[in-house]
Write an enzyme that holds these catalytic residues in place. Structure first.
Site, mmCIF file in Angstrom:
data_model
loop_
_atom_site.group_PDB
_atom_site.id
_atom_site.type_symbol
_atom_site.label_atom_id
_atom_site.label_comp_id
_atom_site.label_asym_id
_atom_site.label_seq_id
_atom_site.Cartn_x
_atom_site.Cartn_y
_atom_site.Cartn_z
ATOM 1 N N GLY A 191 0.723 -1.234 0.188
ATOM 2 C CA GLY A 191 0.047 0.070 0.405
ATOM 3 C C GLY A 191 0.918 0.896 -0.549
ATOM 4 C CB CYS A 192 0.165 4.671 -1.293
ATOM 5 S SG CYS A 192 -1.280 4.941 -0.489
ATOM 6 C CE1 TYR A 193 -1.897 8.246 2.742
ATOM 7 C CE2 TYR A 193 -3.312 7.175 3.284
ATOM 8 C CZ TYR A 193 -3.254 8.152 2.232
ATOM 9 O OH TYR A 193 -3.681 9.155 2.644
ATOM 10 C CE1 TYR A 230 4.994 6.016 -0.041
ATOM 11 C CE2 TYR A 230 6.203 7.586 1.435
ATOM 12 C CZ TYR A 230 5.480 6.656 1.463
ATOM 13 O OH TYR A 230 4.021 5.735 1.961
#
Length: 321
Positions: A122-124, A285
């Site tokens: 996941g991104c987070y 990022y």
């Protein structure tokens, strides 16, 4: 490995934000062929199953339930089943799927390369895990340490309706969400960071398309041995020395989220006040780069054994990579 001379890839759900960026990156690769389904038949299970039988790897860019159905469809092919790379949340804590964060450990890239099924992170959680896990493994952070992760993302990570609201100028400039404290990323964050105590996670979204910062505050005088900010930075630097994409850099007085957009880079910082025994860990990022599509292409390269281009071309930020 490949069913033909050049590895072939089908992006199931290529019309979404992640799928489109994966496709754009794959278009730069002369040694990977992307196969697409007739748009009129993209929801036809038999048409999708037939295409799956012809390719080496399928990337799932779908909602969780649809990703599970697509994975089952691929599995029904038996010996003809392609390898799977799932960009959804559906399989991230499933022990039968390799976790697609190559920098997680010294052996993770080899595990991804050999796995028939890989779940893209996941991104987070990506930035928070990369900050926390080395410190837990080094004994600097106890596994049961109370941890809070605060994160802000560009609106492109929120799906089509959020993107439409921001681009129509009907969304707020900034918004906290997930305040019921049951965000679906928490299980993944806790598991792969090596935490035994469930962390508090508070996400937010701002009025910018892409870019991300995770931040984690720490009271250093409550940790074993009362480590200094320099001790934390040294542990992170040692862990990621030589990494292609992860950089431990000196702390700044200010930090904005968009500097690494269109790259697969991720920067880690330790912002500290030694006199106060306080520190804030940050990870910066691109939520569509190392947080999604760039990470997927990095994993795809490992799975297919081919060199890949993880960044988007013709963007100033990409030159740094």
């Amino acid at each position: 490995m490949a069913k033909g001379s050049i590895p072939t890839v089908f992006i199931d759900g290529e019309a979404g934000t992640t799928g489109l960026q994966i496709r754009e990156r794959l278009n730069l690769l002369p040694h990977v062929a992307v196969r697409s389904i007739d748009p009129a038949r993209r929801k036809d299970p038999e048409a999708r199953r037939a295409l799956m039988a012809e390719v080496d790897l399928v990337v799932l860019c779908l909602p969780d339930d649809a990703a599970k159905e697509s994975a089952a469809l691929a599995a029904s092919l038996g010996a003809d089943a392609p390898r799977l790379l799932d960009a959804s949340t559906a399989h991230r804590v499933d022990p039968d799927w390799a976790y697609g964060l190559p920098e997680l450990s010294s052996e993770q890239a080899k595990l991804i390369a050999a796995a028939p099924r890989v779940s893209n992170p996941g991104c987070y959680p990506t930035g928070a895990i990369l900050l926390l896990r080395p410190l837990v493994e080094a004994g600097i952070l106890p596994a049961d340490c109370p941890i809070s992760v605060n994160a802000v993302s560009g609106y492109s990570g929120g799906g089509n309706s959020m993107i439409a609201a921001y681009e129509a100028r009907t969304a707020p400039d900034f918004e906290l969400y997930g305040l019921g404290l049951e965000h679906k990323h928490v299980a993944e964050l806790q598991l792969y960071a090596g935490l035994t105590r469930r962390p508090i996670f508070v996400p937010s979204v701002g009025d910018f398309r892409q870019g991300m910062i995770d931040s984690i505050p720490l009271h250093l005088d409550l940790l074993p041995g009362r480590p200094s900010p320099a001790d934390l930075e040294a542990a992170l630097s040692a862990r990621y020395a030589g990494s292609e994409y992860i950089r431990v850099v000196k702390a700044d007085a200010k930090l904005e989220p968009q500097a690494l957009n269109n790259t697969n880079l991720l920067e880690l910082r330790v912002h500290g006040n030694t006199a106060r025994h306080h520190a804030v860990l940050t990870a910066r990022y691109d939520n569509l780069g190392k947080g999604a599509s760039g990470a997927a292409v990095q994993n795809l390269g490992l799975m297919l054994g081919v060199p890949v281009e993880t960044r988007l071309p013709n963007h100033p930020a990409a030159a740094a990579e």
